[in-house]
Every structure is written in structure tokens, then in C-alpha cells.
Scaffold this active site. Structure first.
Site, PDB file in Angstrom:
ATOM      1  N   CYS A  54     -95.296 -55.883-150.953  1.00 57.64           N
ATOM      2  CA  CYS A  54     -94.922 -55.238-149.679  1.00 57.64           C
ATOM      3  C   CYS A  54     -94.192 -56.198-148.758  1.00 57.64           C
ATOM      4  CB  CYS A  54     -96.157 -54.712-148.965  1.00 57.64           C
ATOM      5  SG  CYS A  54     -96.990 -53.406-149.868  1.00 57.64           S
ATOM      6  N   HIS A 107     -93.235 -46.487-144.945  1.00 57.61           N
ATOM      7  CA  HIS A 107     -93.385 -47.752-145.660  1.00 57.61           C
ATOM      8  C   HIS A 107     -92.640 -47.732-146.997  1.00 57.61           C
ATOM      9  CE1 HIS A 107     -94.935 -51.444-147.118  1.00 57.61           C
ATOM     10  NE2 HIS A 107     -96.030 -51.012-147.687  1.00 57.61           N
TER      11      HIS A 107
END
Lengths: 130, 386
Positions: B86, B330
Site C-alpha cells: 500500500c 484506496h
């Protein structure tokens, strides 16, 4: 466990990570003779002091650090999956299924045979009265 | 390291766009960043591209940076892909900062892109690279943070309704951000009443599956003067940490704490100096834990920051003014650069209705991936109005 059934560590680790011992499961880890660090699964080099590790069988006994219920478990698991974070008495942390509903944080647990993805032979933790 | 400035930012709206391509998303973000900076393709000297799932989903494990740059009219320059879970976008930003800060290049492009809506296991939690053995026993990222949430609740006595306030706050912020994936306000009851994913985290306590891209142009002072660039924001520091693998309390992430300390030290500021922050609120509990690990409040007192309104727009230290991962969305590799996009917008005073008045110093934080039972990568950037 039949030798033909699939295991959770098949093709993923250089050596088996667990073995059945009667109604319990021993976890196959390693330890550092120099600094005393214990690891699971087994490793070659100590991540604490960079010394060489040697194999060590771990009891599978530990304390429940936290738990959850996965209402939406990953592919290959049916229904709700109870899941926990266990700190083994020898030190290493293990993330694995838990047999019991609503266990108390800090309770003593023991690794026992359990099913992984698609029912593969694996282990889970069970609360022990102690 | 010499001074480095953000001279331009651009991003696509975040959302679910299954009919577009990573190439089109990346091109759109790059062109927007070039236009924002007021420079041309030929001014860009180096580029780094963050992406985490383009291999599995798009048969492009490599070459996403070249693809998006080619699509946007950029050729011949050095380009490399950056995969770091991430934190891929944050790490691409950091690589670009190092390339310009080292003096090797004067104008660099950081891009992050992801298109998750095409994943075949839609509706299931995302899996995590490198957690194969754990995955065979049921591991998912929501499971990890549900374990953190229960441990946090056990230690502090905080209940799920407090965690849910993070989702309500960030949705309120997102309602003011035209780039956000979800902009309709939600109530505490809706967060708590949405389907359970990993107890105590409900669906609205988890970030969505997203598509999108973001880009930033980083320049040296010499380039800024030569190209007559304005609206500059200075990069005060960049840090990157990996796991310590010590089996600490699962309700905190030691690597975040170490990354933050390193970033504060390099920037010569403290957490009390931060006016606005974007943190990695992949799940509601994460934002509260991050307040503590980043030093915004004492350990185990993060819940009070959301309860008191301290982390809301108008509060002491507004966090996730973009809506955060929870509501802005995201798209893994794009997130870190989208965070910089928001903080740069705030530090320029261009955030409109969600402007943090007088914001001078901003912080971004991304944490991603797992190795054994620890998180794998944490990146912190501190930016300042120039």
C-alpha cells in the site's frame, strides 16, 4: 492425518511447519543458540542478532493476544471463521484459527489439529482451562 | 540532500471505473500534474511509478511507468516501477525526492496507479502478498486490523461506536472533496449496522475497492527558477521503515512510530507543528492507532481525538481532510501520491470548503503489507508551505 491429504504448508515452506502429537499439534520452529530468540516457522538466520538458528519443536501452547470473527472469510473457507493472534509460550507470534467463540483475551490456548483452506490439514488453537 | 519542492499535482477522481484502463488513468493524472506545474513533457527528467496489483490483475507486473509516461507523451528518460504494498505510491514519491534531492536530476515525476475493480474475487477482502502460509489458515488484511481493534478495545475500554466515528468524520470530509469515491454523508448507525466483515469491523469501517491515479512533479530550486514555477510546496522530509518483527502489542505499529520519528528529525519539526495530515486509514481502527504512533496524541488516547473533534475539519489537527482511504478511496499504488495531492492542496490554500485555515506544515503516512505477523513498509512525508 492421511499422507495423501493436502497440508497447508505444501509447496510454501522448505520444511513442514507442524506435526500432530496425539490430540495436540507441535509447531516446528527454530531458536538462536546465541541470543535465545525463538522463531516460527523455522528460519536459518536470526532476525534479532543475525546468528544461525537451529531447529526446535514448539509446544503449541500460548496465550491469546487477540481474536476476531471473519464474517467474510477468504476463498476456500466455509461460513464464519474464528481467528486469533497467539503468543506462544516460547515467544513467537502465530496468526491462526481459534476453535472457541468469545474467548477471553489472555486465556491459555493449545494448538490442535484443524482445517485450513479447502479443508487442508493444518492447525487451530483451542482454549485450555489452566 | 538539497531542497526539493512539489511544483505540480494531478489526480483522477477515485472510484470504480472498470471500463477504463491503467494506461488511461495514469495518463490523466500525469497530464493534470504537468498542467498544474506549468511544464511540458520534455521538462521531465526521471519518473517513478508506484503500483501494487497490476501484475496479478492486468498482466503488467513491470512497465506500468513506461506505459503511462508513453501514453502521456514522455519518452527516453529513466523510468522505474516501485512495488511496496500500500506504500507503493509513497515510495515512488520518495524515490523521486531522492533522485532530485541528490542532484542527479532537476525535474522528476512520481506517479501511482491502480485499477482494482477488475479483480475476479470482487466482494472478498484483498489478499496480501507474502502471506501465503498465513493465508492458508485464513489471514486477510481486515483480519489483522480486526485483531488490532479488539486488542485496542480490550486495553482502553473503547467501544465499536467510537471506532465508527472515524468513518463518519472521513465521509463528512469526503463530501467536500470532488475527487472522493464516496461523498454522501453517513451516520454512526449506518456504519455500525453495515454488514460485518471482521468483528468489530463492518463494511463501512473498511476502505473500498478503488481505481485511480495520482501524480506529482518534484523539482530543485534551480529548476523552479529556470522554469519560473510558482505555488511551490517544500518537501521537508521523507522516511521509509520496515518491520521489526518483535511481536509487539498488535494495537500499535512500531514501524510507523520509527518512520515518524525519522521524518520529524529530518524535517526538524515535531508532531505538535503539524497542521494537517493524511494517514493510512484503511480501517477505522487504523486512524486511531496512527494518531498515537505518529505522535499526534499520547499512546492509548487516540479515540479522544476523534470523539473531541480534534481530528475533524475545524479541530486541533484535521486528519484525512480528503476523506481518507475510507471515503476518498484506496487504489493501492495511487494512495500515497493522492495523500500528497491533498496536503499540497491544503498548504497552497486551495482546498476550498475543506481548507484548513493557515495550514503551514502537513504530513502524509502510508503503511502497507505484512511479513510474518508485522506490517512490512511505512512511509512518512512532511511538507511545508514554501
Amino acid at each position: 492425518m492421511s499422507s495423501e491429504s493436502k497440508r497447508i504448508d505444501d509447496g510454501l515452506e522448505a520444511a513442514p511447519v507442524f506435526e500432530a502429537a496425539g490430540p495436540e499439534v507441535r509447531l516446528l520452529g527454530s531458536e538462536c543458540p546465541r541470543c535465545g530468540a525463538v522463531a516460527f516457522p523455522r528460519r536459518e538466520v536470526c532476525v534479532r542478532c543475525a546468528g544461525p538458528h537451529r531447529p526446535r519443536e514448539l509446544s503449541g501452547a500460548g496465550r491469546l493476544h487477540s481474536w476476531t470473527r471473519l464474517a467474510n472469510p477468504p476463498h476456500g473457507f466455509d461460513g464464519e471463521l474464528r481467528y486469533g493472534c497467539v503468543d506462544l509460550v516460547e515467544g513467537p507470534r502465530v496468526l491462526a484459527p481459534v476453535a472457541d467463540a468469545e474467548p477471553a483475551i489472555g486465556v491459555a490456548v493449545q494448538a490442535v489439529p484443524g482445517a485450513g483452506r479447502h479443508g487442508a490439514d493444518g492447525f487451530r488453537f483451542e482454549v485450555r482451562d489452566a | 540532500m538539497r531542497e526539493v519542492f512539489v511544483a505540480g499535482i494531478g489526480m483522477t477522481p477515485f472510484g470504480r471505473f472498470p471500463d477504463t484502463t491503467i494506461e488511461a488513468l495514469g495518463r490523466q493524472a500525469i497530464l493534470a500534474a504537468l498542467e498544474d506545474a506549468g511544464i511540458g513533457q520534455n521538462d521531465v527528467e526521471v519518473a517513478y511509478a508506484g503500483h501494487a496489483r497490476t501484475g496479478r490483475l492486468h498482466k503488467r507486473e513491470n512497465g506500468v511507468g513506461q506505459l503511462c509516461c508513453w501514453s502521456a507523451g514522455i519518452r527516453e528518460i529513466p523510468i522505474a516501477g516501485v512495488g511496496n504494498f500500500c506504500a507503493s505510491g509513497s515510495t515512488a514519491l520518495r524515490e523521486t525526492w531522492m533522485a532530485v534531492g541528490s542532484g542527479l536530476y532537476d525535474v522528476g515525476l512520481a506517479i501511482g496507479v491502480e485499477q482494482l475493480s477488475k479483480r475476479p474475487e470482487g466482494g472478498q477482502p484483498l489478499t496480501s502478498d507474502g502471506m501465503e502460509l498465513e493465508g492458508e489458515l485464513g489471514f486477510t488484511p481486515p483480519a489483522f486490523f480486526a485483531l488490532a481493534a479488539r486488542r485496542y478495545m480490550h486495553t482502553t475500554g473503547v467501544d465499536p461506536a467510537v471506532l465508527a466515528q472515524v468513518a463518519v468524520k472521513n465521509r463528512r470530509h469526503a463530501s467536500l472533496n470532488p475527487y472522493a469515491q464516496y461523498r454522501s454523508p453517513i451516520t454512526l448507525g449506518e456504519v455500525l449496522g453495515s454488514p460485518m466483515v471482521a468483528d468489530p469491523l463492518t463494511r463501512l469501517s473498511c476502505c473500498p475497492t478503488s481505481d485511480g491515479a495520482a501524480a506529482a512533479i518534484l523539482v530543485s530550486r534551480e529548476a523552479a527558477e529556470r522554469l519560473e514555477l510558482d505555488r511551490l510546496v517544500r518537501v521537508l522530509s521523507s522516511s521509509l521503515a520496515s518491520g521489526g518483527y518483535r511481536g509487539d502489542d498488535i494495537a500499535h505499529l512500531d514501524l510507523d512510530h520509527r518512520a515518524a520519528l525519522a521524518a520529524y528529525e529530518m524535517a526538524d519539526v515535531g508532531p505538535e507543528d503539524v497542521d494537517v495530515a493524511e494517514v493510512h486509514d484503511a480501517f477505522t481502527i487504523c486512524e486511531i492507532i496512527h494518531y498515537e504512533d505518529l505522535g499526534f496524541c499520547p499512546m492509548w488516547e487516540g479515540a479522544a481525538m476523534v470523539q473531541s473533534g480534534d481530528s475533524s475539519l475545524g479541530g486541533r489537527l484535521p486528519v484525512s481532510t480528503s476523506g481518507g482511504l475510507l471515503s476518498r478511496g484506496h487504489p493501492l499504488g495511487a494512495t500515497g501520491i493522492a495523500q500528497a495531492h491533498e496536503v499540497v492542496t491544503q498548504l497552497r490554500g486551495e482546498a476550498g470548503e475543506r481548507q484548513v485555515e493557515g495550514a503551514r506544515i502537513g504530513l502524509t503516512h502510508c503503511v502497507g503489507g505484512f511479513v510474518t505477523s508485522d506490517a512490512a513498509a511505512s512511509a512518512v512525508h512532511i511538507l511545508a508551505a514554501a
